[in-house]
Design an enzyme around this catalytic site. Structure first.
Site, PDB file in Angstrom:
ATOM      1  N   HIS A 100       4.089  -6.868   5.173  1.00 55.20           N
ATOM      2  CA  HIS A 100       4.121  -6.025   6.373  1.00 55.20           C
ATOM      3  C   HIS A 100       4.958  -6.740   7.440  1.00 55.20           C
ATOM      4  O   HIS A 100       4.657  -7.865   7.826  1.00 55.20           O
ATOM      5  CB  HIS A 100       2.714  -5.736   6.878  1.00 55.20           C
ATOM      6  CG  HIS A 100       1.997  -4.718   6.037  1.00 55.20           C
ATOM      7  ND1 HIS A 100       0.655  -4.742   5.803  1.00 55.20           N
ATOM      8  CD2 HIS A 100       2.483  -3.625   5.378  1.00 55.20           C
ATOM      9  CE1 HIS A 100       0.322  -3.705   5.033  1.00 55.20           C
ATOM     10  NE2 HIS A 100       1.418  -3.029   4.751  1.00 55.20           N
ATOM     11  N   GLU A 103       3.670  -8.668  10.842  1.00 57.84           N
ATOM     12  CA  GLU A 103       2.587  -9.655  10.767  1.00 57.84           C
ATOM     13  C   GLU A 103       3.181 -11.060  10.690  1.00 57.84           C
ATOM     14  O   GLU A 103       3.111 -11.729   9.666  1.00 57.84           O
ATOM     15  CB  GLU A 103       1.678  -9.313   9.579  1.00 57.84           C
ATOM     16  CG  GLU A 103       1.055  -7.921   9.736  1.00 57.84           C
ATOM     17  CD  GLU A 103       0.396  -7.367   8.479  1.00 57.84           C
ATOM     18  OE1 GLU A 103       0.305  -8.084   7.468  1.00 57.84           O
ATOM     19  OE2 GLU A 103      -0.029  -6.193   8.510  1.00 57.84           O
ATOM     20  N   ARG A 160       6.111  -1.896  10.621  1.00 62.72           N
ATOM     21  CA  ARG A 160       5.248  -2.375   9.529  1.00 62.72           C
ATOM     22  C   ARG A 160       5.904  -2.203   8.155  1.00 62.72           C
ATOM     23  O   ARG A 160       5.757  -3.038   7.265  1.00 62.72           O
ATOM     24  CB  ARG A 160       3.947  -1.568   9.598  1.00 62.72           C
ATOM     25  CG  ARG A 160       3.040  -1.632   8.369  1.00 62.72           C
ATOM     26  CD  ARG A 160       1.833  -0.711   8.625  1.00 62.72           C
ATOM     27  NE  ARG A 160       1.050  -0.442   7.436  1.00 62.72           N
ATOM     28  CZ  ARG A 160      -0.097  -1.071   7.132  1.00 62.72           C
ATOM     29  NH1 ARG A 160      -0.548  -2.038   7.899  1.00 62.72           N
ATOM     30  NH2 ARG A 160      -0.781  -0.740   6.059  1.00 62.72           N
ATOM     31  N   HIS A 231      -1.788 -11.456   5.091  1.00 62.89           N
ATOM     32  CA  HIS A 231      -1.545 -10.445   6.128  1.00 62.89           C
ATOM     33  C   HIS A 231      -2.188 -10.902   7.434  1.00 62.89           C
ATOM     34  O   HIS A 231      -2.880 -11.911   7.512  1.00 62.89           O
ATOM     35  CB  HIS A 231      -2.208  -9.118   5.731  1.00 62.89           C
ATOM     36  CG  HIS A 231      -1.589  -8.412   4.567  1.00 62.89           C
ATOM     37  ND1 HIS A 231      -0.964  -7.202   4.694  1.00 62.89           N
ATOM     38  CD2 HIS A 231      -1.505  -8.733   3.238  1.00 62.89           C
ATOM     39  CE1 HIS A 231      -0.517  -6.796   3.511  1.00 62.89           C
ATOM     40  NE2 HIS A 231      -0.840  -7.711   2.609  1.00 62.89           N
ATOM     41  N   GLU A 305      -6.531 -11.616   5.745  1.00 60.95           N
ATOM     42  CA  GLU A 305      -6.120 -11.084   7.049  1.00 60.95           C
ATOM     43  C   GLU A 305      -6.353 -12.206   8.055  1.00 60.95           C
ATOM     44  O   GLU A 305      -7.490 -12.541   8.385  1.00 60.95           O
ATOM     45  CB  GLU A 305      -6.951  -9.843   7.429  1.00 60.95           C
ATOM     46  CG  GLU A 305      -6.812  -8.665   6.469  1.00 60.95           C
ATOM     47  CD  GLU A 305      -5.519  -7.875   6.651  1.00 60.95           C
ATOM     48  OE1 GLU A 305      -4.728  -8.191   7.560  1.00 60.95           O
ATOM     49  OE2 GLU A 305      -5.293  -6.928   5.854  1.00 60.95           O
TER      50      GLU A 305
HETATM   51 ZN   LIG Z   1      -0.684  -6.163   6.485  1.00 61.23          ZN
END
Ligand SMILES: [Zn+2]
Length: 354
Positions: A100, A103, A160, A231, A305
């Site tokens: 993404h 990020e 993104r 991410h 994340e």
């Molecule tokens: Zn992501």
């Protein structure tokens, strides 16, 4: 006379520089020490850094271009591993970042992760032993086109998706690459509207970036122990599956290994990371690389994340790069150590001997 003096000064400069390299940072670190790991870097600097790391550490690091983006740029990984004299078959760990575009802490982490291994493996017997048994494949940025787009100006910073051309009748660019993998594709948590942020593309693997990962990893699936995809944000450790009605056969072990990683992460700076499936702690989704990796038979597959929990989200300040990467490294190493020791069950005895 002037030339001679300049040559002499250049020689002195090089001498001082080489002295600094080996004196202040130990062996095997050539060319990584100048790089500022506490800043975000544009793509050309990351490409240059990859070349420097490989050149400076030929016994540990090699690189491979395993695909090209929609706009034709290289998708490049660094492979970290040592030869083993016994000729044991090596197992594989996969780590990727930057699927993404916005990020930015994720590519920063992949670079930190490589630096940390390069810096410590010679003085850390356990890590050295793991690198004799494992090859760790690290892709700092998968979505190169999107990442470059986020660096263009303030209005594109939060992009993104990839940068593939709009489908017919649309003017919206890009696909959510983490909805484009061949894992329950198109079923939940996606959009078929090309203007949406979770647009899953026209078919599984329709996007060259997702297809490159699938083709490359599928060829070594039997050796691959673990798939980590990085991410932000939210401070979560997600495990398969994104579909709420499908459960991984080793769900309990995935949870316990994830929780052990979260505990290691908390020890570093006190930050809490929550462990669970995406439907349990985030939202249902399908077509993610994490789910695809587990579906094809890689036993341990996680999405990290990273920081934070919403204050800055994808605009995480540079002051937090170091602590975020330090804790994420502890979590990743916890999982890698577990899967290593499970596959090479004489691992602990070998450590004790030394
Ligand atoms: Zn992501």
């Amino acid at each position: 006379m002037k030339m001679t003096l300049e040559c002499w000064m250049l020689g002195l400069f090089l001498l001082i520089n080489s002295g600094l390299t080996s004196h202040s940072l130990g062996e095997g670190l050539q060319s990584t020490w100048r790089y500022d790991y506490t800043k975000y870097h544009p793509m050309d600097e990351i490409y240059g850094w990859m070349e420097d790391v490989e050149r400076g550490n030929p016994e540990l690091v090699s690189s491979a271009v395993y695909g090209h983006t929609y706009e034709g740029r290289n998708i490049t990984l660094l492979k970290l591993g040592l030869e083993n004299s016994e000729g044991r078959e090596k197992k594989v760990i996969w780590v990727d970042c930057g699927i993404h575009a916005r990020e930015w802490i994720a590519p920063a982490f992949c670079q930190w992760f490589v630096k940390q291994i390069v810096d410590t493996y010679k003085s850390n017997k356990k890590l050295e032993q793991m690198l004799q048994n494992l090859d760790i494949y690290v892709t700092p940025v998968i979505n190169v086109d999107g990442y470059i787009f986020t660096w263009a100006n303030d209005s594109t910073r939060l992009w993104r998706k990839s940068r593939s051309a709009p489908p017919p009748e649309s003017s919206c660019y890009g696909v959510d690459l983490n909805r484009n993998f061949n894992a329950n594709w198109g079923m939940v948590g996606v959009s078929f509207d090309s203007c949406a942020n979770t647009y899953c593309g026209t078919s599984p693997g329709s996007e060259p970036e997702a297809k490159a990962v699938m083709d490359f990893v599928a060829r070594m699936v039997k050796q691959t122990l673990c798939f980590l995809t990085i991410h932000s944000a939210g401070q979560l450790i997600l495990l398969p599956y994104g579909h709420p009605e499908i459960s991984a056969p080793n769900y309990n072990e995935l949870v316990s290994v994830g929780q052990a990683a979260a505990e290691e992460m908390k020890k570093v700076h006190g930050m809490n990371y929550t462990v669970g499936t995406s439907p349990q702690i985030l939202y249902p989704n399908s077509g993610s690389s994490r789910d695809w990796a587990r579906l094809i038979g890689i036993p341990f597959s996680y999405t990290f994340e990273l920081r934070d929990k919403g204050e800055f989200s994808h605009l995480l300040p540079e002051e937090q790069i170091q602590p975020a990467c330090e804790e994420a490294y502890a979590g990743a190493l916890s999982i890698i150590t577990y899967v290593h020791d499970k596959a090479f069950n004489n691992g602990d005895k070998a450590t004790e001997r030394e």
